[in-house]
Design a protein around this motif. Structure first.
Motif, PDB file in Angstrom:
ATOM      1  N   GLY A 140      27.485  28.893  18.066  1.00 36.09           N
ATOM      2  CA  GLY A 140      27.173  30.311  18.015  1.00 36.09           C
ATOM      3  C   GLY A 140      28.402  31.172  17.782  1.00 36.09           C
ATOM      4  N   GLU A 141      28.140  32.476  17.622  1.00 37.02           N
ATOM      5  CA  GLU A 141      29.226  33.422  17.438  1.00 37.02           C
ATOM      6  C   GLU A 141      30.103  33.469  18.690  1.00 37.02           C
ATOM      7  OE1 GLU A 141      30.114  35.126  14.790  1.00 37.02           O
ATOM      8  OE2 GLU A 141      28.504  34.212  13.609  1.00 37.02           O
ATOM      9  N   GLY A 142      31.394  33.501  18.493  1.00 41.82           N
ATOM     10  CA  GLY A 142      32.319  33.557  19.623  1.00 41.82           C
ATOM     11  C   GLY A 142      32.660  32.206  20.202  1.00 41.82           C
ATOM     12  N   SER A 143      32.049  31.138  19.674  1.00 40.05           N
ATOM     13  CA  SER A 143      32.318  29.791  20.193  1.00 40.05           C
ATOM     14  C   SER A 143      33.594  29.202  19.624  1.00 40.05           C
ATOM     15  CB  SER A 143      31.137  28.858  19.881  1.00 40.05           C
ATOM     16  OG  SER A 143      29.961  29.303  20.513  1.00 40.05           O
ATOM     17  N   ILE A 144      34.114  29.812  18.558  1.00 42.33           N
ATOM     18  CA  ILE A 144      35.371  29.355  17.959  1.00 42.33           C
ATOM     19  C   ILE A 144      36.429  30.431  18.199  1.00 42.33           C
ATOM     20  CG2 ILE A 144      36.540  28.620  15.846  1.00 42.33           C
ATOM     21  CD1 ILE A 144      33.815  27.880  14.693  1.00 42.33           C
TER      22      ILE A 144
ATOM     23  N   ARG B 139      34.031  26.783  10.892  1.00 40.93           N
ATOM     24  CA  ARG B 139      32.570  26.775  11.065  1.00 40.93           C
ATOM     25  C   ARG B 139      31.895  25.999   9.936  1.00 40.93           C
ATOM     26  NH1 ARG B 139      29.707  29.929  14.298  1.00 40.93           N
ATOM     27  NH2 ARG B 139      31.486  31.347  14.572  1.00 40.93           N
ATOM     28  N   SER B 140      32.399  26.202   8.716  1.00 41.92           N
ATOM     29  CA  SER B 140      31.837  25.478   7.571  1.00 41.92           C
ATOM     30  C   SER B 140      32.035  23.971   7.721  1.00 41.92           C
ATOM     31  CB  SER B 140      32.502  25.979   6.281  1.00 41.92           C
ATOM     32  OG  SER B 140      32.041  25.248   5.167  1.00 41.92           O
ATOM     33  N   MET B 141      33.215  23.568   8.241  1.00 46.61           N
ATOM     34  CA  MET B 141      33.482  22.148   8.471  1.00 46.61           C
ATOM     35  C   MET B 141      32.469  21.550   9.442  1.00 46.61           C
ATOM     36  SD  MET B 141      36.762  20.409  10.389  1.00 46.61           S
ATOM     37  CE  MET B 141      36.069  20.865  11.994  1.00 46.61           C
ATOM     38  N   LEU B 142      32.183  22.298  10.515  1.00 45.76           N
ATOM     39  CA  LEU B 142      31.217  21.815  11.509  1.00 45.76           C
ATOM     40  C   LEU B 142      29.821  21.730  10.923  1.00 45.76           C
ATOM     41  CD1 LEU B 142      32.446  23.845  14.620  1.00 45.76           C
ATOM     42  CD2 LEU B 142      32.850  21.425  14.147  1.00 45.76           C
ATOM     43  N   ASN B 143      29.442  22.711  10.096  1.00 45.14           N
ATOM     44  CA  ASN B 143      28.112  22.681   9.467  1.00 45.14           C
ATOM     45  C   ASN B 143      27.955  21.474   8.559  1.00 45.14           C
ATOM     46  OD1 ASN B 143      27.261  25.050  10.727  1.00 45.14           O
ATOM     47  ND2 ASN B 143      28.003  26.370   9.066  1.00 45.14           N
ATOM     48  N   ASP B 144      29.054  21.077   7.908  1.00 47.88           N
ATOM     49  CA  ASP B 144      29.000  19.929   6.991  1.00 47.88           C
ATOM     50  C   ASP B 144      28.664  18.629   7.714  1.00 47.88           C
ATOM     51  OD1 ASP B 144      29.588  21.564   4.887  1.00 47.88           O
ATOM     52  OD2 ASP B 144      31.738  21.102   4.855  1.00 47.88           O
ATOM     53  N   ILE B 145      28.997  18.533   8.999  1.00 49.18           N
ATOM     54  CA  ILE B 145      28.702  17.303   9.745  1.00 49.18           C
ATOM     55  C   ILE B 145      27.531  17.496  10.713  1.00 49.18           C
ATOM     56  CG2 ILE B 145      31.030  16.387   9.569  1.00 49.18           C
ATOM     57  CD1 ILE B 145      31.640  17.451  12.308  1.00 49.18           C
ATOM     58  N   GLY B 146      26.775  18.574  10.496  1.00 48.65           N
ATOM     59  CA  GLY B 146      25.563  18.788  11.275  1.00 48.65           C
ATOM     60  C   GLY B 146      25.771  19.371  12.653  1.00 48.65           C
ATOM     61  N   LEU B 147      26.900  20.025  12.891  1.00 45.27           N
ATOM     62  CA  LEU B 147      27.167  20.656  14.184  1.00 45.27           C
ATOM     63  C   LEU B 147      27.300  22.168  13.984  1.00 45.27           C
ATOM     64  CD1 LEU B 147      29.857  18.213  15.646  1.00 45.27           C
ATOM     65  CD2 LEU B 147      27.464  18.386  16.318  1.00 45.27           C
ATOM     66  N   SER B 148      26.483  22.927  14.661  1.00 52.51           N
ATOM     67  CA  SER B 148      26.551  24.377  14.538  1.00 52.51           C
ATOM     68  C   SER B 148      26.854  24.987  15.900  1.00 52.51           C
ATOM     69  CB  SER B 148      25.227  24.944  13.998  1.00 52.51           C
ATOM     70  OG  SER B 148      24.145  24.612  14.861  1.00 52.51           O
TER      71      SER B 148
ATOM     72  N   ILE C 211      37.038  25.083  19.995  1.00 52.40           N
ATOM     73  CA  ILE C 211      35.593  25.130  19.748  1.00 52.40           C
ATOM     74  C   ILE C 211      34.863  24.708  21.020  1.00 52.40           C
ATOM     75  CG2 ILE C 211      33.738  24.384  18.220  1.00 52.40           C
ATOM     76  CD1 ILE C 211      36.031  23.288  16.371  1.00 52.40           C
ATOM     77  N   ARG C 212      33.888  25.491  21.418  1.00 54.66           N
ATOM     78  CA  ARG C 212      33.116  25.179  22.617  1.00 54.66           C
ATOM     79  C   ARG C 212      31.678  24.873  22.224  1.00 54.66           C
ATOM     80  NH1 ARG C 212      36.321  26.172  26.785  1.00 54.66           N
ATOM     81  NH2 ARG C 212      38.067  27.605  26.487  1.00 54.66           N
ATOM     82  N   PHE C 213      31.212  23.712  22.667  1.00 55.71           N
ATOM     83  CA  PHE C 213      29.845  23.279  22.393  1.00 55.71           C
ATOM     84  C   PHE C 213      29.030  23.331  23.686  1.00 55.71           C
ATOM     85  CE2 PHE C 213      32.490  21.238  19.213  1.00 55.71           C
ATOM     86  CZ  PHE C 213      31.774  21.392  18.043  1.00 55.71           C
ATOM     87  N   PRO C 214      27.802  23.853  23.631  1.00 56.07           N
ATOM     88  CA  PRO C 214      26.981  23.947  24.842  1.00 56.07           C
ATOM     89  C   PRO C 214      26.435  22.604  25.313  1.00 56.07           C
ATOM     90  CG  PRO C 214      25.740  24.694  22.939  1.00 56.07           C
ATOM     91  CD  PRO C 214      27.141  24.455  22.468  1.00 56.07           C
ATOM     92  N   THR C 215      26.564  21.584  24.480  1.00 58.25           N
ATOM     93  CA  THR C 215      26.085  20.242  24.835  1.00 58.25           C
ATOM     94  C   THR C 215      27.248  19.253  24.794  1.00 58.25           C
ATOM     95  OG1 THR C 215      25.500  19.804  22.521  1.00 58.25           O
ATOM     96  CG2 THR C 215      23.761  20.677  23.961  1.00 58.25           C
ATOM     97  N   THR C 216      27.041  18.108  25.433  1.00 56.49           N
ATOM     98  CA  THR C 216      28.080  17.079  25.458  1.00 56.49           C
ATOM     99  C   THR C 216      28.077  16.305  24.144  1.00 56.49           C
ATOM    100  OG1 THR C 216      27.808  16.831  27.846  1.00 56.49           O
ATOM    101  CG2 THR C 216      28.916  15.048  26.681  1.00 56.49           C
ATOM    102  N   LEU C 217      29.220  16.218  23.506  1.00 60.13           N
ATOM    103  CA  LEU C 217      29.331  15.505  22.231  1.00 60.13           C
ATOM    104  C   LEU C 217      29.384  13.999  22.460  1.00 60.13           C
ATOM    105  CD1 LEU C 217      32.021  17.667  20.376  1.00 60.13           C
ATOM    106  CD2 LEU C 217      29.545  17.760  20.094  1.00 60.13           C
ATOM    107  N   SER C 218      28.758  13.274  21.558  1.00 59.45           N
ATOM    108  CA  SER C 218      28.820  11.808  21.613  1.00 59.45           C
ATOM    109  C   SER C 218      30.107  11.339  20.946  1.00 59.45           C
ATOM    110  CB  SER C 218      27.609  11.204  20.890  1.00 59.45           C
ATOM    111  OG  SER C 218      27.663  11.512  19.503  1.00 59.45           O
TER     112      SER C 218
END
Length: 303
Positions: free
Chosen positions: A71-75, A60-69, A87-94
């Motif tokens: 929610g709980e339970g997503s990892i 989670r800290s790694m994702l925060n460092d690159i501006g991606l957050s 890791i599940r993201f609710p939006t499509t990653l570029s």
């Protein structure tokens, strides 16, 4: 196997148990919905092969460092050694965001051997959801047609109610436990439908055979005939479900994280399918069929 109790006369207890579980699942679904996987909703799923025990906080800290957050339970942690982070993201990653994840992963997790990214856009997710629903509905329709031709319409309707019961029970359990629903879940539902109707048809066959030998002339006689048929096929039903359950349980514990939810759905569905074939389908049929027959005095359990 000798009858130890009258199944048909206790049908309302069995109906009530199934109804309670289904209603609980529907309430949870109405309040929170299903925990849909990326197959059924837009978003991205990133799988990191870290080759070391996954520390969710560090990921989670790694994702925060690159501006991606997220929610709980997503990892979640996967892999037999717990060395894969999903890791599940609710939006499509570029592509730029995916590249950032890969670069940061190499820096924070030197043993990592790369990532796998699955992306689903809204149109594909909607089409997948529609196809999944149609698959279940068409399978149920063909089963109804087959049973109506082989038996009669009352058997067909009772059988399909039992099938829907099994599907609802599995969906209720997944809704209550907040387990992820994806395409493997749909595959499990279709597998359960096939297994359940097979067991139901065996019981219906025995009922029809016994009716050809001695046609019941009252409700009491019909209930005793169905009870007799159920207990005559009880050993087969129990032995079959136990045999298949052993395989499903082994898959659950040793088959890997990728099929975990699939095998869990199978386990729940197999138990529910055996239950509905014995305690739901036949009691529904006898309740419906007995309306045309006169009442009779209660009788003792069938030996």
């Amino acid at each position: 196997m000798k009858a130890r109790f009258d199944i048909v006369k206790r049908k309302w207890w069995f109906f009530g148990l199934s109804l309670a579980i289904t209603v609980a699942g529907l309430v949870i679904f109405a309040l929170f919905g299903f925990n849909l996987g990326t197959d059924f909703k837009a978003g991205s799923r990133v799988q990191l092969q870290l080759n070391e025990p996954v520390n969710v906080g560090k990921v989670r800290s790694m994702l925060n460092d690159i501006g991606l957050s997220v929610g709980e339970g997503s990892i979640t942690v996967a892999g037999t050694r717990g060395d894969i982070a999903v890791i599940r993201f609710p939006t499509t990653l570029s592509q730029a965001q995916i590249a950032k994840i890969g670069a940061e992963e190499k820096k924070d997790f030197p043993k990592s051997t790369g990532d796998t990214v699955d992306t689903v856009d809204p149109i594909v997710a909607r089409q997948t959801s529609q196809k999944a629903v149609w698959a279940v509905l068409l399978a149920s329709l063909f089963i109804v047609v087959y049973m109506a031709i082989r038996f009669e319409y009352r058997f067909a309707v009772s059988g399909i109610i039992a099938l829907l019961h099994d599907a609802f029970i599995v969906m209720a359990v997944f809704a209550i436990l907040r387990l992820e629903v994806d395409l493997t879940f749909v595959a499990a539902i279709l597998t359960i439908v096939g297994y359940s109707i097979n067991d139901t048809i065996v019981i219906f066959d025995r009922i029809r055979e016994n009716m050809n030998v001695a046609k019941p002339r009252s409700r009491g006689e019909l209930e005793r005939l169905v009870d007799k048929s159920l207990w005559q096929t009880m050993s087969r039903s129990i032995n079959t479900v136990v045999t298949v359950l052993i395989a499903a349980v082994m898959l659950y514990f040793f088959g890997g994280q990728s099929i975990h939810n699939f095998t869990f759905a199978l386990i729940v569905g197999l138990v529910s399918g055996a239950y509905s074939s014995i305690f739901i389908a036949s009691p529904i049929w006898v309740t419906w069929r007995s309306r045309k027959l006169p009442k009779s005095k209660p009788a003792e359990s069938v030996e």
